[in-house]
Motif scaffolding. Structure first.
Motif, PDB file in Angstrom:
ATOM      1  N   ALA A  94       0.820  -1.208   0.000  1.00  0.00           N
ATOM      2  CA  ALA A  94       0.000   0.000   0.000  1.00  0.00           C
ATOM      3  C   ALA A  94       0.855   1.259   0.000  1.00  0.00           C
ATOM      4  CB  ALA A  94      -0.924  -0.002   1.220  1.00  0.00           C
ATOM      5  N   CYS A  95       1.944   1.236   0.759  1.00  0.00           N
ATOM      6  CA  CYS A  95       2.764   2.437   0.917  1.00  0.00           C
ATOM      7  C   CYS A  95       3.697   2.688  -0.255  1.00  0.00           C
ATOM      8  CB  CYS A  95       3.535   2.362   2.222  1.00  0.00           C
ATOM      9  SG  CYS A  95       2.456   2.490   3.685  1.00  0.00           S
ATOM     10  N   LYS A 158       0.584 -13.303  -4.501  1.00  0.00           N
ATOM     11  CA  LYS A 158       0.757 -13.551  -5.936  1.00  0.00           C
ATOM     12  C   LYS A 158       1.105 -12.260  -6.669  1.00  0.00           C
ATOM     13  CE  LYS A 158      -1.722 -15.338  -9.988  1.00  0.00           C
ATOM     14  NZ  LYS A 158      -3.027 -15.881 -10.469  1.00  0.00           N
ATOM     15  N   GLY A 159       0.411 -11.187  -6.356  1.00  0.00           N
ATOM     16  CA  GLY A 159       0.670  -9.915  -7.024  1.00  0.00           C
ATOM     17  C   GLY A 159       2.058  -9.386  -6.762  1.00  0.00           C
ATOM     18  N   ASN A 160       2.567  -9.599  -5.540  1.00  0.00           N
ATOM     19  CA  ASN A 160       3.896  -9.100  -5.196  1.00  0.00           C
ATOM     20  C   ASN A 160       5.016  -9.965  -5.759  1.00  0.00           C
ATOM     21  OD1 ASN A 160       2.776  -7.006  -3.810  1.00  0.00           O
ATOM     22  ND2 ASN A 160       3.181  -7.818  -1.774  1.00  0.00           N
ATOM     23  N   SER A 161       4.783 -11.275  -5.820  1.00  0.00           N
ATOM     24  CA  SER A 161       5.839 -12.182  -6.275  1.00  0.00           C
ATOM     25  C   SER A 161       6.106 -12.035  -7.771  1.00  0.00           C
ATOM     26  CB  SER A 161       5.481 -13.632  -5.944  1.00  0.00           C
ATOM     27  OG  SER A 161       4.309 -14.034  -6.650  1.00  0.00           O
ATOM     28  N   THR A 170      -3.324  -5.454  -4.437  1.00  0.00           N
ATOM     29  CA  THR A 170      -3.131  -4.458  -3.374  1.00  0.00           C
ATOM     30  C   THR A 170      -2.948  -3.067  -3.960  1.00  0.00           C
ATOM     31  OG1 THR A 170      -1.942  -6.223  -2.226  1.00  0.00           O
ATOM     32  CG2 THR A 170      -1.950  -4.069  -1.196  1.00  0.00           C
ATOM     33  N   LEU A 171      -2.094  -2.945  -4.981  1.00  0.00           N
ATOM     34  CA  LEU A 171      -1.950  -1.648  -5.642  1.00  0.00           C
ATOM     35  C   LEU A 171      -3.294  -1.166  -6.185  1.00  0.00           C
ATOM     36  CD1 LEU A 171       1.375  -2.063  -7.674  1.00  0.00           C
ATOM     37  CD2 LEU A 171       1.071  -1.179  -5.350  1.00  0.00           C
ATOM     38  N   HIS A 172      -4.062  -2.082  -6.741  1.00  0.00           N
ATOM     39  CA  HIS A 172      -5.357  -1.740  -7.336  1.00  0.00           C
ATOM     40  C   HIS A 172      -6.308  -1.161  -6.295  1.00  0.00           C
ATOM     41  CE1 HIS A 172      -8.544  -2.469 -10.473  1.00  0.00           C
ATOM     42  NE2 HIS A 172      -9.304  -2.373  -9.380  1.00  0.00           N
ATOM     43  N   PHE A 242       1.470   1.114 -14.286  1.00  0.00           N
ATOM     44  CA  PHE A 242       2.534   2.094 -14.080  1.00  0.00           C
ATOM     45  C   PHE A 242       3.644   1.533 -13.201  1.00  0.00           C
ATOM     46  CE2 PHE A 242       4.254   5.500 -11.318  1.00  0.00           C
ATOM     47  CZ  PHE A 242       4.852   6.298 -12.280  1.00  0.00           C
ATOM     48  N   PHE A 243       3.271   0.849 -12.126  1.00  0.00           N
ATOM     49  CA  PHE A 243       4.272   0.337 -11.199  1.00  0.00           C
ATOM     50  C   PHE A 243       4.882  -0.986 -11.657  1.00  0.00           C
ATOM     51  CE2 PHE A 243       2.402   3.422  -8.328  1.00  0.00           C
ATOM     52  CZ  PHE A 243       3.513   3.856  -7.611  1.00  0.00           C
ATOM     53  N   GLU A 244       4.154  -1.772 -12.416  1.00  0.00           N
ATOM     54  CA  GLU A 244       4.668  -3.097 -12.776  1.00  0.00           C
ATOM     55  C   GLU A 244       5.173  -3.199 -14.218  1.00  0.00           C
ATOM     56  OE1 GLU A 244       2.526  -6.521 -11.668  1.00  0.00           O
ATOM     57  OE2 GLU A 244       2.596  -6.028  -9.546  1.00  0.00           O
ATOM     58  N   LYS A 245       4.683  -2.341 -15.113  1.00  0.00           N
ATOM     59  CA  LYS A 245       5.138  -2.365 -16.502  1.00  0.00           C
ATOM     60  C   LYS A 245       5.472  -0.947 -16.975  1.00  0.00           C
ATOM     61  CE  LYS A 245       2.761  -6.529 -18.123  1.00  0.00           C
ATOM     62  NZ  LYS A 245       1.894  -7.102 -19.181  1.00  0.00           N
ATOM     63  N   PRO A 246       6.358  -0.271 -16.258  1.00  0.00           N
ATOM     64  CA  PRO A 246       6.610   1.144 -16.577  1.00  0.00           C
ATOM     65  C   PRO A 246       7.245   1.380 -17.937  1.00  0.00           C
ATOM     66  CG  PRO A 246       8.197   0.343 -14.966  1.00  0.00           C
ATOM     67  CD  PRO A 246       7.162  -0.730 -15.112  1.00  0.00           C
ATOM     68  N   MET A 247       8.166   0.492 -18.340  1.00  0.00           N
ATOM     69  CA  MET A 247       8.821   0.702 -19.635  1.00  0.00           C
ATOM     70  C   MET A 247       7.814   0.632 -20.774  1.00  0.00           C
ATOM     71  SD  MET A 247      11.179  -0.275 -17.360  1.00  0.00           S
ATOM     72  CE  MET A 247      11.270  -2.069 -17.315  1.00  0.00           C
TER      73      MET A 247
END
Length: 273
Positions: A94-95, A158-161, A170-172, A242-247
């Motif tokens: 979350a943070c 799962k989302g973090n791994s 969680t980001l969502h 944005f956080f997981e596929k920024p490129m």
């Protein structure tokens, strides 16, 4: 001899001041405490992207985690037991959305409800005859405007791994919490000034319509088609991307990426490149 009423008034004022300042004092003490070594191990294991953050962001994240855990109540559901691993993992995810941002730590959020895995909720659905009925649907997470977030623990892990597939519950859900800080969960979080709102609206409206068209045509897209359902879901989906596929986002949706980079005040390409 001092006036009794004056002394009593001063005592009342001191008691009120102490009552108001006590929560701040407890929070400052919690933040000043060293980050527990067991928490650091959880962070390293359950949020692998942490290792790739620059040192200043790692320090910020640990401070935010301590405040989050101090302020929020975690509640286990369906027999699930809350422990420090659960608290630290969810707080860390979350943070991530708060790094470099001068903001409260989800001031309107009070409770995190955690299920062991996907949970059922009742939703209105239309049957073939056109009648509205209640139907149970399995979900991975929910964000409510009354100070609650609900999460599936297995899907948090799962989302973090797999922090490069663009899917992170969680980001969502915490993006929804940020969205609601403006007073309405409508895909436009609190931005600060009229010019930013105007630019945000232009970029997000255009991108939202493009995703709707692509989803209608069945085209493959970088952004999950779920984001085409409504503006609030669009903001949550593009936050995940944005956080997981920024490129990929910076290449395919440059204006959208830049708006998010300005809002979140980080560039994940620096960690994931």
């Amino acid at each position: 001899m001092p006036d009794v009423s004056l002394v009593l008034l001063l005592l009342i004022i001191l008691a009120i001041a102490a009552w108001l300042l006590w929560p701040r004092y407890k929070l400052s003490r919690a933040i000043e405490e060293p980050f527990p070594n067991d928490w650091r191990k959880v962070l390293m294991h359950n949020l692998p992207v942490y290792r790739r953050l620059p040192t200043d962001l790692q320090l910020q994240l640990k401070k935010r985690i301590k405040q989050f855990i101090h302020e929020k109540d975690f509640i286990g559901c369906a027999g699930f037991e809350i422990n420090d691993e659960v608290r630290v993992t969810i707080a860390a995810s979350a943070c991530l959305l708060l790094l470099n941002r001068d903001t409260d730590v989800y001031a309107g959020l009070h409770y995190i409800l955690v299920y062991p895995d996907a949970f059922l909720v009742e939703r209105e659905a239309m049957d073939p005859a056109g009648l509205q009925t209640m139907k149970k649907t399995g979900v991975l997470g929910e964000s409510w405007s009354n100070g609650k977030v609900i999460l599936s623990w297995q899907d948090v892990l799962k989302g973090n791994s797999n922090f490069n597939d663009g899917a992170n519950v969680t980001l969502h859900e915490f993006a929804h919490q940020l969205d609601h800080e403006s007073g309405s969960t409508n895909g436009s979080p609190f931005l600060g000034d009229a010019d930013r709102y105007e630019r945000w609206a232009a970029v997000f409206t255009d991108e939202f319509k493009r995703l709707q068209q692509a989803a209608y045509q069945g085209d493959e897209t970088l952004l999950d088609h779920y984001g085409a359902t409504e503006p609030a879901e669009f903001f949550a989906v593009v936050t995940e991307t944005f956080f997981e596929k920024p490129m990929q986002m910076a290449q395919q949706h440059a204006s959208l990426f830049n708006e998010l980079k300005e809002y979140y005040r980080v560039d994940p390409r620096e960690w994931l490149g």
